[in-house]
Design an enzyme around this catalytic site. Structure first.
Site, PDB file in Angstrom:
ATOM      1  N   LYS A 111       0.702  -1.180   0.037  1.00 22.24           N
ATOM      2  CA  LYS A 111       0.084   0.064   0.192  1.00 22.24           C
ATOM      3  C   LYS A 111       0.807   1.432   0.006  1.00 22.24           C
ATOM      4  O   LYS A 111       0.198   2.517  -0.247  1.00 22.24           O
ATOM      5  CB  LYS A 111      -0.749   0.155   1.272  1.00 22.24           C
ATOM      6  N   LYS A 193      -8.424 -12.355  -9.038  1.00 18.57           N
ATOM      7  CA  LYS A 193      -9.557 -12.576  -8.173  1.00 18.57           C
ATOM      8  C   LYS A 193     -10.837 -11.324  -8.303  1.00 18.57           C
ATOM      9  O   LYS A 193     -10.430 -10.100  -8.771  1.00 18.57           O
ATOM     10  CB  LYS A 193      -9.258 -12.801  -6.765  1.00 18.57           C
ATOM     11  N   LYS A 196     -12.949  -5.451  -5.426  1.00 19.11           N
ATOM     12  CA  LYS A 196     -13.597  -4.203  -5.677  1.00 19.11           C
ATOM     13  C   LYS A 196     -12.522  -3.105  -6.171  1.00 19.11           C
ATOM     14  O   LYS A 196     -12.923  -2.120  -6.748  1.00 19.11           O
ATOM     15  CB  LYS A 196     -14.224  -3.579  -4.456  1.00 19.11           C
TER      16      LYS A 196
HETATM   17  P1  ADP Z   1     -11.301  -6.765  -2.144  1.00 20.36           P
HETATM   18  O1  ADP Z   1     -10.016  -7.485  -2.912  1.00 20.36           O
HETATM   19  O2  ADP Z   1     -12.533  -6.991  -2.973  1.00 20.36           O
HETATM   20  O3  ADP Z   1     -10.759  -5.353  -1.773  1.00 20.36           O
HETATM   21  P2  ADP Z   1     -10.917  -7.311   0.569  1.00 20.36           P
HETATM   22  O4  ADP Z   1      -9.424  -7.516   0.581  1.00 20.36           O
HETATM   23  O5  ADP Z   1     -11.330  -6.222   1.264  1.00 20.36           O
HETATM   24  O6  ADP Z   1     -11.440  -7.564  -0.963  1.00 20.36           O
HETATM   25  O7  ADP Z   1     -11.289  -8.637   1.257  1.00 20.36           O
HETATM   26  C1  ADP Z   1     -12.349  -8.594   2.256  1.00 20.36           C
HETATM   27  C2  ADP Z   1     -12.417 -10.451   2.630  1.00 20.36           C
HETATM   28  O8  ADP Z   1     -13.185 -10.801   1.615  1.00 20.36           O
HETATM   29  C3  ADP Z   1     -11.076 -11.313   2.340  1.00 20.36           C
HETATM   30  O9  ADP Z   1     -10.373 -11.276   3.662  1.00 20.36           O
HETATM   31  C4  ADP Z   1     -11.727 -12.257   1.822  1.00 20.36           C
HETATM   32  O10 ADP Z   1     -11.715 -13.366   2.740  1.00 20.36           O
HETATM   33  C5  ADP Z   1     -12.836 -12.064   1.142  1.00 20.36           C
HETATM   34  N1  ADP Z   1     -12.539 -11.811  -0.563  1.00 20.36           N
HETATM   35  C6  ADP Z   1     -11.943 -10.902  -1.102  1.00 20.36           C
HETATM   36  N2  ADP Z   1     -12.137 -11.255  -2.535  1.00 20.36           N
HETATM   37  C7  ADP Z   1     -12.680 -12.584  -2.565  1.00 20.36           C
HETATM   38  C8  ADP Z   1     -12.987 -13.389  -3.567  1.00 20.36           C
HETATM   39  N3  ADP Z   1     -12.775 -12.876  -5.022  1.00 20.36           N
HETATM   40  N4  ADP Z   1     -13.442 -14.558  -3.325  1.00 20.36           N
HETATM   41  C9  ADP Z   1     -13.687 -14.818  -2.093  1.00 20.36           C
HETATM   42  N5  ADP Z   1     -13.590 -14.135  -1.129  1.00 20.36           N
HETATM   43  C10 ADP Z   1     -13.145 -12.841  -1.513  1.00 20.36           C
END
Ligand code: ADP
Ligand code: TRP
Length: 328
Positions: A111, A193, A196
């Site tokens: 970050k 993956k 957001k």
């Molecule tokens: P993002 O990548 O969307 O910003 P975060 O890093 O905020 O997501 O993730 C919050 C939680 O959501 C993670 O700890 C993880 O367990 C879950 N998560 C995030 N992306 C996925 C995904 N593509 N599939 C399954 N679980 C996910």
């Protein structure tokens, strides 16, 4: 019963990956553990936040958890900032945490790279506040995504260090790494993956996307070469779409493959969009209903904070005594 604690960042945008990967597993854990779940709003401000948006996101996150089935009678659900013992213990742990160990945190490196000196001290210190969140409650297990494992390990190190220096005070927590099974990939790529922070909203299905948006995104989703609706190691796109289908419908991938035998990708995608919408419509309605009664959401968080504060203050009294600041 195992004491479990986790926090999920309040973000205005939750996609179905977050839902199935992070929210739903907590709902399932509810029956079998003693659960603490909180909204880490003081972690959120380690990067700039617009105040009105942050407030809205805290309420939205609360509504999503309740709509998903988090039951405030079974789970202590609260806002981090409402329990000031978190920041208090965070400060004390700051005084035993080392610059070197925080500098090694990969999330901080990710970050802060390219930002030079222009990152907040809070971003650097983020894992220490997280350790405080965990240690205040004698947490035994911390369900997190793999990216947070290093932070839970720091909490362990700080607990062990504090116990050695001042005597037994903290339970040493274990990370409970969510299985990769529910990891959804982006609709626009089989390599990345669902996230957001993806470059295009076509990557994810947001929990609040309307039926037309869902259909459009699924229609545009990448597929594998060939025509068969089948999952498999060399069919990453269909595997992902079938996984989503399975999660929203409760049917197995094998059943869904059978139902779509001889059907083309187009027809499959229409069915998938319908299934996603049938799943999300009642959830969205519940979320909207909950959001419409803001006072009730605030009351849930307030009651949760009161319960959390009792546990946290007891631990803080022990900590203050151990380090020598408690005079009576
Ligand atoms: P993002 O990548 O969307 O910003 P975060 O890093 O905020 O997501 O993730 C919050 C939680 O959501 C993670 O700890 C993880 O367990 C879950 N998560 C995030 N992306 C996925 C995904 N593509 N599939 C399954 N679980 C996910
Ligand atoms: N850092 C976690 C994340 O980004 C959120 C978090 C804050 C947390 N404090 C915590 C998770 C304590 C588990 C326990 O996902």
């Amino acid at each position: 019963m195992t004491r479990v604690l986790t926090g999920l960042q309040p973000s205005g945008l939750l996609h179905i990956g977050n839902y199935f990967g992070a929210v739903e597993p907590m709902v399932r854990l509810q029956g079998e553990s003693e659960m603490f779940m909180f909204i880490p709003d003081y972690h959120a401000i380690t990067v700039p936040q617009k105040p009105a948006e942050l407030r809205r996101n805290i309420l939205f996150a609360t509504a999503v958890y309740l709509a998903a089935g988090i039951d405030p009678k079974k789970t202590v659900l609260f806002q981090q900032s409402a329990v000031s013992q978190h920041t208090e213990l965070g400060w004390i742990l700051n005084c035993i945490a080392k610059m070197g160990e925080l500098g090694r945190m990969t999330q901080f490196k990710d970050k802060s790279t390219g930002k030079g000196e222009n990152v907040s001290v809070g971003l650097f210190d983020y894992p220490v506040l997280m350790a405080a969140d965990i240690l205040l409650y004698d947490t035994q297990a911390v369900p997190v995504g793999a990216d947070q494992k290093q932070h839970v390990e720091l909490a362990r190190d700080l607990a062990i260090r504090f116990n050695k220096t001042f005597g037994d005070t903290f339970v040493v927590p274990e990370p409970l790494i969510r299985k990769e099974g529910a990891r959804l990939m982006g609709l626009d790529s089989t390599e990345k993956k669902m996230s957001k922070s993806a470059a295009s909203p076509k990557n994810y299905i947001s929990l609040m996307d309307d039926a037309a948006a869902v259909e459009k995104k699924i229609k545009a989703a990448v597929t594998d070469s060939g025509t068969e609706v089948k999952a498999g190691p060399n069919r990453p796109a269909l595997t992902n779409l079938l996984t989503i289908f399975s999660l929203v419908s409760g049917k197995t991938v094998a059943e869904l493959e059978k139902n779509h035998e001889g059907k083309e990708y187009g027809a499959f995608k229409t069915d998938l969009a319908e299934a996603v919408n049938a799943w999300s419509a009642p959830l969205q309605m519940k979320i909207r209903e909950l959001l419409a009664d803001e006072a009730a959401l605030v009351a849930v968080l307030k009651a949760g904070a009161e319960k959390a504060r009792v546990v946290a203050e007891k631990k803080m009294q022990a900590v203050r005594t151990k380090i020598g600041v408690a005079l009576t």
